[in-house]
Design a protein around this motif. Structure first.
Motif, PDB file in Angstrom:
ATOM      1  N   ARG A 255       0.860  -1.176   0.000  1.00 48.36           N
ATOM      2  CA  ARG A 255       0.000   0.000   0.000  1.00 48.36           C
ATOM      3  C   ARG A 255       0.892   1.220   0.000  1.00 48.36           C
ATOM      4  NH1 ARG A 255      -2.925   3.557   3.200  1.00 48.36           N
ATOM      5  NH2 ARG A 255      -4.984   3.964   2.346  1.00 48.36           N
ATOM      6  N   LEU A 256       0.901   1.918  -1.116  1.00 45.36           N
ATOM      7  CA  LEU A 256       1.719   3.113  -1.215  1.00 45.36           C
ATOM      8  C   LEU A 256       1.102   4.238  -0.399  1.00 45.36           C
ATOM      9  CD1 LEU A 256       2.530   3.104  -5.024  1.00 45.36           C
ATOM     10  CD2 LEU A 256       4.040   2.502  -3.148  1.00 45.36           C
ATOM     11  N   PRO A 257       1.944   5.031   0.238  1.00 44.88           N
ATOM     12  CA  PRO A 257       1.407   6.165   0.988  1.00 44.88           C
ATOM     13  C   PRO A 257       0.796   7.191   0.036  1.00 44.88           C
ATOM     14  CG  PRO A 257       3.796   6.204   0.986  1.00 44.88           C
ATOM     15  CD  PRO A 257       3.388   4.939   0.318  1.00 44.88           C
ATOM     16  N   ARG A 258      -0.252   7.827   0.495  1.00 46.33           N
ATOM     17  CA  ARG A 258      -0.899   8.875  -0.302  1.00 46.33           C
ATOM     18  C   ARG A 258      -0.177  10.187  -0.034  1.00 46.33           C
ATOM     19  NH1 ARG A 258      -6.876   8.918   1.286  1.00 46.33           N
ATOM     20  NH2 ARG A 258      -5.975   8.728   3.355  1.00 46.33           N
ATOM     21  N   MET A 259       0.789  10.506  -0.873  1.00 48.23           N
ATOM     22  CA  MET A 259       1.616  11.689  -0.699  1.00 48.23           C
ATOM     23  C   MET A 259       1.023  12.852  -1.485  1.00 48.23           C
ATOM     24  SD  MET A 259       3.841  10.364   1.290  1.00 48.23           S
ATOM     25  CE  MET A 259       5.155  11.539   1.433  1.00 48.23           C
ATOM     26  N   ARG A 260       0.943  14.012  -0.838  1.00 50.90           N
ATOM     27  CA  ARG A 260       0.395  15.206  -1.475  1.00 50.90           C
ATOM     28  C   ARG A 260       1.289  16.403  -1.168  1.00 50.90           C
ATOM     29  NH1 ARG A 260      -2.153  11.413  -2.718  1.00 50.90           N
ATOM     30  NH2 ARG A 260      -4.376  11.151  -2.984  1.00 50.90           N
ATOM     31  N   THR A 261       1.256  17.384  -2.049  1.00 51.18           N
ATOM     32  CA  THR A 261       1.922  18.649  -1.752  1.00 51.18           C
ATOM     33  C   THR A 261       1.138  19.331  -0.633  1.00 51.18           C
ATOM     34  OG1 THR A 261       0.609  19.822  -3.394  1.00 51.18           O
ATOM     35  CG2 THR A 261       2.763  18.938  -4.121  1.00 51.18           C
ATOM     36  N   ILE A 262       1.726  20.345  -0.037  1.00 52.73           N
ATOM     37  CA  ILE A 262       1.058  21.036   1.071  1.00 52.73           C
ATOM     38  C   ILE A 262      -0.307  21.590   0.664  1.00 52.73           C
ATOM     39  CG2 ILE A 262       1.205  22.999   2.655  1.00 52.73           C
ATOM     40  CD1 ILE A 262       4.247  22.446   2.796  1.00 52.73           C
ATOM     41  N   PRO A 263      -0.425  22.310  -0.458  1.00 51.99           N
ATOM     42  CA  PRO A 263      -1.754  22.816  -0.826  1.00 51.99           C
ATOM     43  C   PRO A 263      -2.771  21.696  -1.082  1.00 51.99           C
ATOM     44  CG  PRO A 263      -0.057  23.966  -2.064  1.00 51.99           C
ATOM     45  CD  PRO A 263       0.619  22.832  -1.364  1.00 51.99           C
ATOM     46  N   LYS A 264      -2.326  20.607  -1.708  1.00 56.11           N
ATOM     47  CA  LYS A 264      -3.266  19.514  -1.982  1.00 56.11           C
ATOM     48  C   LYS A 264      -3.654  18.774  -0.707  1.00 56.11           C
ATOM     49  CE  LYS A 264      -2.255  19.029  -6.793  1.00 56.11           C
ATOM     50  NZ  LYS A 264      -2.254  18.181  -7.931  1.00 56.11           N
ATOM     51  N   ALA A 265      -2.720  18.644   0.233  1.00 58.19           N
ATOM     52  CA  ALA A 265      -3.051  18.029   1.516  1.00 58.19           C
ATOM     53  C   ALA A 265      -4.076  18.897   2.254  1.00 58.19           C
ATOM     54  CB  ALA A 265      -1.796  17.841   2.366  1.00 58.19           C
ATOM     55  N   TYR A 266      -3.880  20.202   2.191  1.00 60.25           N
ATOM     56  CA  TYR A 266      -4.838  21.111   2.822  1.00 60.25           C
ATOM     57  C   TYR A 266      -6.212  21.009   2.156  1.00 60.25           C
ATOM     58  CZ  TYR A 266      -6.893  25.252   4.877  1.00 60.25           C
ATOM     59  OH  TYR A 266      -7.735  26.105   5.560  1.00 60.25           O
ATOM     60  N   ASP A 267      -6.221  20.865   0.830  1.00 56.90           N
ATOM     61  CA  ASP A 267      -7.488  20.679   0.110  1.00 56.90           C
ATOM     62  C   ASP A 267      -8.212  19.425   0.586  1.00 56.90           C
ATOM     63  OD1 ASP A 267      -7.068  22.969  -1.373  1.00 56.90           O
ATOM     64  OD2 ASP A 267      -6.375  21.893  -3.170  1.00 56.90           O
ATOM     65  N   GLU A 268      -7.455  18.364   0.895  1.00 57.82           N
ATOM     66  CA  GLU A 268      -8.061  17.126   1.390  1.00 57.82           C
ATOM     67  C   GLU A 268      -8.702  17.352   2.764  1.00 57.82           C
ATOM     68  OE1 GLU A 268      -8.458  14.177  -0.122  1.00 57.82           O
ATOM     69  OE2 GLU A 268      -7.459  14.877  -1.932  1.00 57.82           O
ATOM     70  N   ILE A 269      -8.058  18.151   3.600  1.00 67.11           N
ATOM     71  CA  ILE A 269      -8.647  18.490   4.904  1.00 67.11           C
ATOM     72  C   ILE A 269      -9.961  19.237   4.682  1.00 67.11           C
ATOM     73  CG2 ILE A 269      -8.391  19.900   6.995  1.00 67.11           C
ATOM     74  CD1 ILE A 269      -5.359  19.388   6.802  1.00 67.11           C
ATOM     75  N   LYS A 270      -9.932  20.203   3.771  1.00 66.59           N
ATOM     76  CA  LYS A 270     -11.132  20.998   3.500  1.00 66.59           C
ATOM     77  C   LYS A 270     -12.256  20.158   2.885  1.00 66.59           C
ATOM     78  CE  LYS A 270     -11.421  25.077   3.662  1.00 66.59           C
ATOM     79  NZ  LYS A 270     -12.044  25.924   4.684  1.00 66.59           N
ATOM     80  N   LYS A 271     -11.899  19.137   2.086  1.00 64.02           N
ATOM     81  CA  LYS A 271     -12.915  18.250   1.515  1.00 64.02           C
ATOM     82  C   LYS A 271     -13.638  17.476   2.614  1.00 64.02           C
ATOM     83  CE  LYS A 271     -10.771  16.825  -2.669  1.00 64.02           C
ATOM     84  NZ  LYS A 271     -10.266  15.698  -3.440  1.00 64.02           N
ATOM     85  N   ILE A 272     -12.863  16.988   3.566  1.00 67.62           N
ATOM     86  CA  ILE A 272     -13.447  16.194   4.655  1.00 67.62           C
ATOM     87  C   ILE A 272     -14.223  17.080   5.618  1.00 67.62           C
ATOM     88  CG2 ILE A 272     -12.864  14.780   6.665  1.00 67.62           C
ATOM     89  CD1 ILE A 272     -10.531  13.670   4.970  1.00 67.62           C
ATOM     90  N   ASP A 273     -13.674  18.264   5.897  1.00 60.78           N
ATOM     91  CA  ASP A 273     -14.325  19.190   6.830  1.00 60.78           C
ATOM     92  C   ASP A 273     -14.299  20.599   6.247  1.00 60.78           C
ATOM     93  OD1 ASP A 273     -15.354  20.601   8.948  1.00 60.78           O
ATOM     94  OD2 ASP A 273     -13.640  20.273  10.276  1.00 60.78           O
ATOM     95  N   PRO A 274     -15.308  20.945   5.437  1.00 52.79           N
ATOM     96  CA  PRO A 274     -15.325  22.268   4.807  1.00 52.79           C
ATOM     97  C   PRO A 274     -15.305  23.426   5.807  1.00 52.79           C
ATOM     98  CG  PRO A 274     -16.997  20.847   3.845  1.00 52.79           C
ATOM     99  CD  PRO A 274     -16.433  20.124   5.027  1.00 52.79           C
ATOM    100  N   ASP A 275     -15.756  23.185   7.027  1.00 52.06           N
ATOM    101  CA  ASP A 275     -15.801  24.245   8.034  1.00 52.06           C
ATOM    102  C   ASP A 275     -14.627  24.184   9.005  1.00 52.06           C
ATOM    103  OD1 ASP A 275     -18.213  25.233   7.001  1.00 52.06           O
ATOM    104  OD2 ASP A 275     -19.364  23.772   8.161  1.00 52.06           O
ATOM    105  N   THR A 276     -13.539  23.523   8.610  1.00 54.46           N
ATOM    106  CA  THR A 276     -12.396  23.389   9.506  1.00 54.46           C
ATOM    107  C   THR A 276     -11.891  24.749   9.968  1.00 54.46           C
ATOM    108  OG1 THR A 276     -10.219  22.409   9.803  1.00 54.46           O
ATOM    109  CG2 THR A 276     -10.686  23.328   7.635  1.00 54.46           C
ATOM    110  N   SER A 277     -11.401  24.781  11.180  1.00 57.71           N
ATOM    111  CA  SER A 277     -10.825  26.015  11.712  1.00 57.71           C
ATOM    112  C   SER A 277      -9.331  26.090  11.456  1.00 57.71           C
ATOM    113  CB  SER A 277     -11.085  26.104  13.218  1.00 57.71           C
ATOM    114  OG  SER A 277     -12.470  26.244  13.443  1.00 57.71           O
ATOM    115  N   ILE A 278      -8.773  25.050  10.850  1.00 61.11           N
ATOM    116  CA  ILE A 278      -7.353  25.064  10.509  1.00 61.11           C
ATOM    117  C   ILE A 278      -7.172  25.888   9.238  1.00 61.11           C
ATOM    118  CG2 ILE A 278      -5.353  23.676   9.847  1.00 61.11           C
ATOM    119  CD1 ILE A 278      -6.676  21.336  11.343  1.00 61.11           C
ATOM    120  N   SER A 279      -6.388  26.933   9.331  1.00 63.36           N
ATOM    121  CA  SER A 279      -6.108  27.759   8.152  1.00 63.36           C
ATOM    122  C   SER A 279      -4.876  27.212   7.440  1.00 63.36           C
ATOM    123  CB  SER A 279      -5.847  29.208   8.571  1.00 63.36           C
ATOM    124  OG  SER A 279      -4.658  29.284   9.334  1.00 63.36           O
ATOM    125  N   MET A 280      -4.674  27.629   6.211  1.00 67.65           N
ATOM    126  CA  MET A 280      -3.482  27.222   5.477  1.00 67.65           C
ATOM    127  C   MET A 280      -2.233  27.704   6.211  1.00 67.65           C
ATOM    128  SD  MET A 280      -1.918  25.719   3.041  1.00 67.65           S
ATOM    129  CE  MET A 280      -2.608  25.510   1.427  1.00 67.65           C
TER     130      MET A 280
END
Length: 80
Positions: free
Chosen positions: A13-38
C-alpha cells in the motif's frame, strides 16, 4: 529468479503523498468548516509536528499520517 512486480504475493500500500496545498485541500474536503487555516497548517509543518518528505523542491505530506495526527492530537491515551 526475480519476480515481476505484478507477481508479488505481498500487498503493498503506497502512501498517499500530497503537496502542502493539496493536503490542505483534502482536509477541507473532509471538513469544509475546519478552523485550521493554510497558515496554521504550514506552521505545523515547519515546526516539525506534521512530518514531511522533501523531493526535489517539493514538500510532500503523507495523508494517512496527517489524518492520524489530526485525529489523535492531545489524545495520546488512545493513539499510538
Amino acid at each position: 529468479m526475480m519476480k515481476n512486480m505484478n507477481e508479488s504475493n505481498t500487498d503493498v500500500r503506497l502512501p498517499r503523498m500530497r503537496t502542502i496545498p493539496k493536503a490542505y485541500d483534502e482536509i477541507k474536503k473532509i471538513d469544509p468548516d475546519t478552523s485550521i487555516s493554510m497558515r496554521a497548517f504550514r506552521k505545523l509543518i515547519s515546526s516539525g509536528q506534521i512530518p514531511t518528505v522533501n523531493v526535489g523542491n517539493k514538500v510532500l505530506v503523507n495523508l494517512d499520517l496527517l489524518f492520524n495526527w489530526l485525529s489523535c492530537y492531545n489524545d495520546s491515551a488512545t493513539c499510538a
